[in-house]
Design a protein around this motif. Structure first.
Motif, PDB file in Angstrom:
ATOM      1  N   GLN A 171       8.418  -6.292   2.289  1.00  0.00           N
ATOM      2  CA  GLN A 171       7.536  -5.944   1.173  1.00  0.00           C
ATOM      3  C   GLN A 171       6.977  -7.216   0.548  1.00  0.00           C
ATOM      4  O   GLN A 171       7.637  -8.259   0.533  1.00  0.00           O
ATOM      5  CB  GLN A 171       8.304  -5.162   0.110  1.00  0.00           C
ATOM      6  CG  GLN A 171       8.910  -3.855   0.588  1.00  0.00           C
ATOM      7  CD  GLN A 171       9.820  -3.236  -0.450  1.00  0.00           C
ATOM      8  OE1 GLN A 171       9.642  -3.422  -1.655  1.00  0.00           O
ATOM      9  NE2 GLN A 171      10.810  -2.485   0.002  1.00  0.00           N
ATOM     10  N   ILE A 172       5.766  -7.130   0.024  1.00  0.00           N
ATOM     11  CA  ILE A 172       5.197  -8.234  -0.743  1.00  0.00           C
ATOM     12  C   ILE A 172       5.954  -8.311  -2.056  1.00  0.00           C
ATOM     13  O   ILE A 172       6.282  -7.274  -2.654  1.00  0.00           O
ATOM     14  CB  ILE A 172       3.692  -8.001  -0.976  1.00  0.00           C
ATOM     15  CG1 ILE A 172       2.954  -7.990   0.374  1.00  0.00           C
ATOM     16  CG2 ILE A 172       3.112  -9.069  -1.888  1.00  0.00           C
ATOM     17  CD1 ILE A 172       1.504  -7.556   0.292  1.00  0.00           C
ATOM     18  N   LYS A 174       5.220  -8.800  -4.966  1.00  0.00           N
ATOM     19  CA  LYS A 174       4.599  -8.142  -6.120  1.00  0.00           C
ATOM     20  C   LYS A 174       4.490  -6.627  -5.949  1.00  0.00           C
ATOM     21  O   LYS A 174       3.994  -5.935  -6.843  1.00  0.00           O
ATOM     22  CB  LYS A 174       3.198  -8.719  -6.361  1.00  0.00           C
ATOM     23  CG  LYS A 174       3.194 -10.213  -6.684  1.00  0.00           C
ATOM     24  CD  LYS A 174       1.772 -10.745  -6.774  1.00  0.00           C
ATOM     25  CE  LYS A 174       1.737 -12.261  -6.949  1.00  0.00           C
ATOM     26  NZ  LYS A 174       0.351 -12.779  -6.936  1.00  0.00           N
ATOM     27  N   ASP A 175       4.913  -6.103  -4.812  1.00  0.00           N
ATOM     28  CA  ASP A 175       4.846  -4.651  -4.582  1.00  0.00           C
ATOM     29  C   ASP A 175       5.750  -3.918  -5.572  1.00  0.00           C
ATOM     30  O   ASP A 175       6.919  -4.281  -5.759  1.00  0.00           O
ATOM     31  CB  ASP A 175       5.296  -4.302  -3.158  1.00  0.00           C
ATOM     32  CG  ASP A 175       4.199  -4.522  -2.129  1.00  0.00           C
ATOM     33  OD1 ASP A 175       3.018  -4.528  -2.523  1.00  0.00           O
ATOM     34  OD2 ASP A 175       4.529  -4.681  -0.933  1.00  0.00           O
ATOM     35  N   ARG A 176       5.210  -2.886  -6.178  1.00  0.00           N
ATOM     36  CA  ARG A 176       5.988  -2.021  -7.074  1.00  0.00           C
ATOM     37  C   ARG A 176       5.644  -0.581  -6.713  1.00  0.00           C
ATOM     38  O   ARG A 176       4.515  -0.136  -6.907  1.00  0.00           O
ATOM     39  CB  ARG A 176       5.654  -2.294  -8.551  1.00  0.00           C
ATOM     40  CG  ARG A 176       5.991  -3.696  -9.032  1.00  0.00           C
ATOM     41  CD  ARG A 176       7.500  -3.949  -9.065  1.00  0.00           C
ATOM     42  NE  ARG A 176       7.797  -5.286  -9.562  1.00  0.00           N
ATOM     43  CZ  ARG A 176       7.912  -6.359  -8.791  1.00  0.00           C
ATOM     44  NH1 ARG A 176       7.738  -6.240  -7.478  1.00  0.00           N
ATOM     45  NH2 ARG A 176       8.186  -7.541  -9.310  1.00  0.00           N
ATOM     46  N   ARG A 203       4.660  -5.109   5.430  1.00  0.00           N
ATOM     47  CA  ARG A 203       3.440  -5.483   4.702  1.00  0.00           C
ATOM     48  C   ARG A 203       3.317  -7.005   4.606  1.00  0.00           C
ATOM     49  O   ARG A 203       2.391  -7.514   3.993  1.00  0.00           O
ATOM     50  CB  ARG A 203       3.460  -4.865   3.296  1.00  0.00           C
ATOM     51  CG  ARG A 203       3.159  -3.384   3.306  1.00  0.00           C
ATOM     52  CD  ARG A 203       3.349  -2.730   1.934  1.00  0.00           C
ATOM     53  NE  ARG A 203       2.646  -3.388   0.864  1.00  0.00           N
ATOM     54  CZ  ARG A 203       1.346  -3.231   0.594  1.00  0.00           C
ATOM     55  NH1 ARG A 203       0.613  -2.429   1.364  1.00  0.00           N
ATOM     56  NH2 ARG A 203       0.782  -3.862  -0.410  1.00  0.00           N
ATOM     57  N   GLY A 235       1.627 -12.189  -0.474  1.00  0.00           N
ATOM     58  CA  GLY A 235       1.387 -11.957  -1.887  1.00  0.00           C
ATOM     59  C   GLY A 235       0.888 -13.178  -2.630  1.00  0.00           C
ATOM     60  O   GLY A 235       0.462 -13.077  -3.788  1.00  0.00           O
ATOM     61  N   ARG A 268      -6.955  -6.942  -2.775  1.00  0.00           N
ATOM     62  CA  ARG A 268      -6.291  -5.952  -3.646  1.00  0.00           C
ATOM     63  C   ARG A 268      -5.117  -5.297  -2.937  1.00  0.00           C
ATOM     64  O   ARG A 268      -4.063  -5.094  -3.536  1.00  0.00           O
ATOM     65  CB  ARG A 268      -7.307  -4.898  -4.090  1.00  0.00           C
ATOM     66  CG  ARG A 268      -8.280  -5.362  -5.148  1.00  0.00           C
ATOM     67  CD  ARG A 268      -9.009  -4.182  -5.783  1.00  0.00           C
ATOM     68  NE  ARG A 268      -9.790  -3.444  -4.800  1.00  0.00           N
ATOM     69  CZ  ARG A 268     -11.054  -3.723  -4.504  1.00  0.00           C
ATOM     70  NH1 ARG A 268     -11.666  -4.736  -5.103  1.00  0.00           N
ATOM     71  NH2 ARG A 268     -11.716  -3.009  -3.611  1.00  0.00           N
ATOM     72  N   GLU A 269      -5.307  -4.967  -1.655  1.00  0.00           N
ATOM     73  CA  GLU A 269      -4.221  -4.343  -0.891  1.00  0.00           C
ATOM     74  C   GLU A 269      -3.003  -5.249  -0.813  1.00  0.00           C
ATOM     75  O   GLU A 269      -1.861  -4.785  -0.817  1.00  0.00           O
ATOM     76  CB  GLU A 269      -4.717  -4.002   0.521  1.00  0.00           C
ATOM     77  CG  GLU A 269      -3.673  -3.386   1.430  1.00  0.00           C
ATOM     78  CD  GLU A 269      -3.207  -2.011   0.971  1.00  0.00           C
ATOM     79  OE1 GLU A 269      -1.986  -1.801   0.942  1.00  0.00           O
ATOM     80  OE2 GLU A 269      -4.063  -1.165   0.626  1.00  0.00           O
ATOM     81  N   GLN A 271      -1.942  -7.357  -3.052  1.00  0.00           N
ATOM     82  CA  GLN A 271      -1.504  -7.756  -4.401  1.00  0.00           C
ATOM     83  C   GLN A 271      -2.098  -9.101  -4.820  1.00  0.00           C
ATOM     84  O   GLN A 271      -1.400 -10.008  -5.292  1.00  0.00           O
ATOM     85  CB  GLN A 271       0.036  -7.816  -4.469  1.00  0.00           C
ATOM     86  CG  GLN A 271       0.741  -6.546  -4.050  1.00  0.00           C
ATOM     87  CD  GLN A 271       0.485  -5.398  -5.016  1.00  0.00           C
ATOM     88  OE1 GLN A 271      -0.146  -5.576  -6.058  1.00  0.00           O
ATOM     89  NE2 GLN A 271       0.964  -4.213  -4.675  1.00  0.00           N
ATOM     90  N   ASN A 272      -3.437  -9.189  -4.635  1.00  0.00           N
ATOM     91  CA  ASN A 272      -4.206 -10.383  -5.050  1.00  0.00           C
ATOM     92  C   ASN A 272      -3.801 -11.656  -4.307  1.00  0.00           C
ATOM     93  O   ASN A 272      -3.827 -12.756  -4.871  1.00  0.00           O
ATOM     94  CB  ASN A 272      -4.108 -10.595  -6.563  1.00  0.00           C
ATOM     95  CG  ASN A 272      -4.780  -9.476  -7.334  1.00  0.00           C
ATOM     96  OD1 ASN A 272      -5.834  -8.978  -6.943  1.00  0.00           O
ATOM     97  ND2 ASN A 272      -4.156  -9.048  -8.420  1.00  0.00           N
ATOM     98  N   GLU A 273      -3.436 -11.503  -3.052  1.00  0.00           N
ATOM     99  CA  GLU A 273      -3.133 -12.663  -2.209  1.00  0.00           C
ATOM    100  C   GLU A 273      -4.413 -13.479  -2.007  1.00  0.00           C
ATOM    101  O   GLU A 273      -5.455 -12.924  -1.679  1.00  0.00           O
ATOM    102  CB  GLU A 273      -2.589 -12.169  -0.867  1.00  0.00           C
ATOM    103  CG  GLU A 273      -2.044 -13.254   0.033  1.00  0.00           C
ATOM    104  CD  GLU A 273      -1.311 -12.658   1.220  1.00  0.00           C
ATOM    105  OE1 GLU A 273      -1.622 -13.050   2.363  1.00  0.00           O
ATOM    106  OE2 GLU A 273      -0.430 -11.780   1.025  1.00  0.00           O
TER     107      GLU A 273
END
Length: 414
Positions: A171-172, A174-176, A203, A235, A268-269, A271-273
């Motif tokens: 998971q990234i 920043k994923d929530r 991801r 991320g 956006r997908e 998380q603003n990477e």
């Protein structure tokens, strides 16, 4: 249990799972032949007729009639004249007897065993279908719904109710996620654990970013633009090297889109990477310069045999080359396949920075030499990197690097 119930229940499952008819019939026949072997020891002289649509089952036993005193009377495919005439009174020696065996003739226990065997075969077939389905989808993006959030993984379900796993490390940061969220991820791998298929999503892989570019940039999907390499700090930052064999197509411009329209949805997908799209080239010096963007390089020395490159920059470009927490230089090194050492131009000096040699009374000279070896000759150039990155790139231990940072930080606190 009636044979029709067994066959109909299996046929219904087979249709739901898109099992082809030959496979369905083969499994049913295997189960009934196992029953026959347990009761009669062999099944060579038995025919099984299955009508899956109607749920009908016929089992026929074929034996040749021999004289009551014949030596062959005990063979599995022979029957005495006396026994044959109990089935049909006008049978003669040499004729073949076709005797129908009913399911009830096997006994209740055998039928129940067959039922359990069929259920297990159904489960095994379902697992195999699931395994093969997702094995073919490895490297592809899918969407699934979150249904349970655990400490080490997020469990999702696909449109058919199959369970998928998105581990914490895939998971990234920043994923929530919340229950019911729709999540996009790549099928990373499929493993068999205790006979059960486990579908693992990701991801964080570079391949996930590649697939996102394919979905958002038609030229990439059509093969007009090739993604040569992807490196990521999930991320946080990524670098993507692209190339076009058509001189009329600007690969970087096509990937970014008008005013960033194409890349924004990818950002956006993820998380603003922060994604740097770079023009690939076989000119290594130019490729390294592009990889270290936005820093501007003054000169460089490539040591191919050592797998390293020494890059010289003006003082105000060093921090740009290194990037936040050393991300830029780390990703650039991975992208070009060489360890990049950054050096300040010797004729430049910043008053607000402090040369490492000034700390000779507090830091051992061999430590300073080790830092200089990778292009770190001032206090700020060291502090610009993450401690674990310095440990990775030098021969210094964690405790030594931690002590080093304490000494350097005190200098600027004063």
């Amino acid at each position: 249990m009636d044979s029709g119930i067994l066959i109909e229940s299996f046929a219904d499952f087979a249709k739901q799972k898109n099992v082809d008819r030959p496979t369905m019939i083969r499994i049913l026949e295997d189960v009934f032949r196992t029953m026959i072997r347990k009761k009669f020891e062999v099944d060579d002289n038995f025919d099984i007729i299955i009508n899956a649509d109607k749920g009908d089952l016929e089992i026929w036993r074929f034996r040749e009639i021999v004289d009551d005193n014949s030596e062959d009377i005990w063979d599995y495919d022979k029957i005495s004249l006396t026994d044959a005439r109990q089935i049909e009174p006008d049978f003669e020696i040499g004729e073949e007897v076709a005797e129908e065996i009913k399911l009830v003739d096997f006994g209740r226990r055998a039928v129940m065993t067959a039922r359990q065997t069929l259920i297990q075969r159904i489960k095994d077939l379902e697992k195999d279908i699931l395994y093969q389905k997702y094995k073919d989808l490895v490297g592809e993006i899918i969407s699934a719904e979150v249904y349970q959030i655990l400490g080490r993984e997020v469990l999702l379900v696909d449109g058919e109710g199959n369970e998928l796993s998105l581990p914490k490390h895939e998971q990234i940061s920043k994923d929530r996620f919340r229950k019911g969220d729709n999540v996009r991820a790549i099928v990373d791998r499929v493993e068999m654990i205790n006979g059960n298929p486990k579908i693992i999503l990701s991801r964080t892989s570079g391949e996930f970013l590649e697939r996102l570019f394919e979905s958002e940039v038609p030229e990439v999907y059509d093969g007009l633009i090739t993604i040569k390499k992807v490196v990521r700090e999930p991320g946080e930052r990524a670098k993507v090297a692209v190339e076009s064999y058509d001189d009329r197509i600007d690969p970087v411009g096509a990937c970014v889109g008008m005013k960033g329209s194409r890349i924004h949805s990818i950002v956006r997908e993820l998380q603003n990477e922060n994604i740097d799209v770079i023009n690939f080239t076989d000119n290594m010096e130019l490729y390294i310069s592009r990889a270290l963007s936005p820093a501007k390089i003054s000169s460089m020395k490539i040591l191919t045999d050592d797998g390293r490159v020494s890059v010289y920059l003006k003082p105000d470009q060093v921090s740009l080359a290194i990037g936040k927490g050393g991300q830029n230089i780390k990703l650039a090194s991975k992208l070009v396949g060489l360890e990049i050492d950054v050096f300040r131009e010797l004729n430049e000096y910043e008053e607000e920075d402090v040369d490492l040699d000034e700390f000779a009374d507090e830091i051992d000279s061999w430590i300073i030499d080790e830092l200089k070896r990778i292009g770190l000759d001032t206090a700020k150039s060291v502090l610009a990197l993450a401690q674990d990155d310095i440990v990775r790139r030098t021969e210094l231990e964690e405790e030594t690097v931690k002590y080093l940072f304490e000494i350097l930080n005190k200098e600027f606190e004063q």
